[in-house]
Design an enzyme around this catalytic site. Structure first.
Site, PDB file in Angstrom:
ATOM      1  N   LYS A   1     -28.343  16.748 -15.329  1.00  0.00           N
ATOM      2  CA  LYS A   1     -28.548  18.179 -15.114  1.00  0.00           C
ATOM      3  C   LYS A   1     -27.519  19.020 -15.867  1.00  0.00           C
ATOM      4  CE  LYS A   1     -30.384  17.440 -10.428  1.00  0.00           C
ATOM      5  NZ  LYS A   1     -31.805  17.708 -10.677  1.00  0.00           N
TER       6      LYS A   1
ATOM      7  N   HIS B   1     -31.144  18.860  -0.305  1.00  0.00           N
ATOM      8  CA  HIS B   1     -31.976  17.899  -1.028  1.00  0.00           C
ATOM      9  C   HIS B   1     -32.133  16.663  -0.147  1.00  0.00           C
ATOM     10  CE1 HIS B   1     -33.018  14.976  -4.201  1.00  0.00           C
ATOM     11  NE2 HIS B   1     -33.298  16.006  -4.983  1.00  0.00           N
TER      12      HIS B   1
ATOM     13  N   GLN C   1     -26.382  21.471  -8.639  1.00  0.00           N
ATOM     14  CA  GLN C   1     -26.877  22.723  -9.209  1.00  0.00           C
ATOM     15  C   GLN C   1     -25.764  23.730  -9.485  1.00  0.00           C
ATOM     16  OE1 GLN C   1     -29.921  22.946 -10.187  1.00  0.00           O
ATOM     17  NE2 GLN C   1     -30.834  21.198  -9.134  1.00  0.00           N
TER      18      GLN C   1
ATOM     19  N   ASP D   1     -22.818  18.716  -2.342  1.00  0.00           N
ATOM     20  CA  ASP D   1     -23.785  18.411  -3.389  1.00  0.00           C
ATOM     21  C   ASP D   1     -23.675  19.523  -4.425  1.00  0.00           C
ATOM     22  OD1 ASP D   1     -25.967  18.146  -5.040  1.00  0.00           O
ATOM     23  OD2 ASP D   1     -27.461  18.104  -3.441  1.00  0.00           O
TER      24      ASP D   1
ATOM     25  N   CYS E   1     -38.043  17.939  -3.495  1.00  0.00           N
ATOM     26  CA  CYS E   1     -37.178  17.088  -2.650  1.00  0.00           C
ATOM     27  C   CYS E   1     -36.503  17.913  -1.559  1.00  0.00           C
ATOM     28  CB  CYS E   1     -36.136  16.362  -3.494  1.00  0.00           C
ATOM     29  SG  CYS E   1     -36.841  15.193  -4.660  1.00  0.00           S
TER      30      CYS E   1
END
Length: 461
Positions: free
Chosen positions: A273, A170, A250, A247, A416
């Site tokens: 999220k 991202h 997700q 990261d 992104c």
């Protein structure tokens, strides 16, 4: 747009040319008309799944949009919906005990502080952090990454040091390190993709050296739906003396994430999220690293003592939480964690693997559709999302038609992840992404709507 040949007029142009289009509106989206149905749109004969049992908790999903279409929300990789429990918790904070934290001795402040710090403990338990003080509340995952870049990075990186990043990150996990490399002279090394369109872990391993100081990787790709072996990558990074930042935006909402088992140094995620409110995220950092890092922002709450010529700083996490935090939002995140934990993250993951395969198989069966990322198999599990393009159609036209004519909400654009799109030879893609409150019926509605969309545009050829 670069890499995309448009043979048809855009759907936006078709809408604007319609006599019913309001030319004063700034966007075709202004045509949206919302109403709530009195009954569920789902058949009682449908097989009961996790999506069916949790769906009543999400009031927003039970509405009709546009031409009376039932809303089919498939943009969960961008943001998830919020269950009633989370909305009620935020509402209760503002109605019952709205006050600042850590500063007052009165009842409201004490309760707000207790609830705020309890939310921190919930986050720590959710990712299995050894101590709640290893959780720093931030505005979002982007700020969490920037915190590490400007605090740890500026203190530990110098000219010639290397940061290893994949091309599938991202923008939030690329841009801060570009800025930092300009300030310090550190060098960015990029990992490419395999033929299966997964970040090449063999290449990543080969790039590691004694010059490597940091590895920045996603856990789950927001476009490719691929899942990286973080535990193995972390071990390889530590073997050369490097740190690793993950990261997990997700992954934390969709599977069991254990920072101790993974062996990561830093991990970031965003509340919005994972069924929580916007405006709050968190950074996990090993206690010894956080203790060695200087403040990211200066001001109230992050200090120990302030003199006219110098200041001393609070211990983590307060050192990194300058000013009044997002109190209600953090409390809402804590409630979201309660909600997810009650369901069970392994149960959520298992259900989403089934949904992911169902989405991939049905989308892959449509002629002219190109799905990005690895194909699912016995050994390869995709996340419950598909980024795709339809031959001859622009993804934004596809997304607009799905929304305006069928009430199906998907994403279009570069998500992104422009470097990844350029590597794949495209400038944009469409993306359908699922969460545990989605059902196979949602996928069926999406597939029918997409077939209708393709047929509509092909009728102009």
């Amino acid at each position: 747009m670069e890499g995309v040949v448009l043979k048809l007029p855009s759907f936006s142009q078709l809408i604007i040319s319609s006599p019913n289009y309001n030319r004063r509106a700034t966007s075709p989206l202004k045509l949206l008309r919302f109403s709530f149905p009195t009954k569920s749109s789902y058949s009682t004969a449908a097989a009961v799944s996790l999506g069916h049992t949790t769906r009543p908790d999400f009031h927003i999903l039970h509405q009709k949009v546009n031409n009376g279409s039932n809303l089919v929300y498939l943009d969960n990789a961008a943001t998830s919906q919020k269950p009633s429990a989370v909305i009620d918790a935020i509402n209760n904070y503002y109605r019952s005990y709205n006050s600042n934290v850590h500063r007052g001795i009165h009842f409201l402040s004490a309760r707000a502080t207790d609830e705020y710090e309890m939310a921190r403990k919930k986050v720590a338990a959710f990712v299995n952090a050894p101590e709640s003080s290893e959780i720093v509340f931030t505005r979002n995952a982007t700020e969490a990454i920037n915190l590490v870049a400007y605090s740890w990075g500026l203190s530990n990186l110098k000219a010639g040091d290397e940061i290893v990043v994949t091309i599938a990150e991202h923008h939030s996990a690329i841009v801060p390190w570009q800025i930092l490399s300009e300030k310090t002279g550190a060098v960015l090394k990029f990992v490419s993709l395999t033929e299966e369109e997964v970040p090449d872990t063999k290449m990543l391993q080969d790039l590691l050296s004694k010059r490597t100081k940091l590895v920045v990787v996603h856990h789950v790709s927001n476009m490719l739906a691929s899942v990286l072996p973080i535990k193995n990558i972390a071990q390889r990074a530590h073997d050369v003396g490097a740190r690793i930042l993950v990261d997990a935006c997700q992954s934390v909402p969709h599977m069991v994430v254990d920072v101790q088992d993974l062996g990561v140094d830093f991990l970031v995620a965003s509340s919005h999220k994972m069924c929580g409110p916007t405006g709050v995220g968190f950074l996990y950092g090993k206690s010894e690293l956080l203790a060695s890092m200087p403040p990211f922002l200066g001001g109230g709450e992050m200090i120990s003592d302030v003199f006219l010529d110098h200041s001393t700083y609070a211990d983590p996490p307060s050192r990194f939480e300058a000013g009044t935090p997002a109190i209600g939002e953090a409390i809402g995140l804590g409630t979201a964690i309660d909600y997810l934990s009650q369901i069970g993250m392994q149960k959520i993951h298992d259900y989403e693997v089934e949904l992911a395969n169902y989405l991939y198989e049905n989308l892959h069966a449509i002629p002219g559709v190109r799905i990005y990322g690895p194909a699912p198999s016995q050994t390869v599990h995709r996340a419950a999302l598909c980024s795709f393009n339809v031959e001859g159609l622009h993804p934004t036209d596809v997304a607009t038609f799905l929304d305006q004519q069928h009430g199906v909400a998907i994403r279009s654009g570069h998500h992104c992840a422009q470097p990844l799109h350029r590597h794949l030879g495209i400038s944009a893609s469409a993306r359908a992404s699922l969460y545990f409150y989605n059902t196979k019926e949602d996928v069926d509605d999406f597939i029918r709507a997409l077939n209708d969309t393709i047929g509509f545009f092909n009728s102009f050829k």
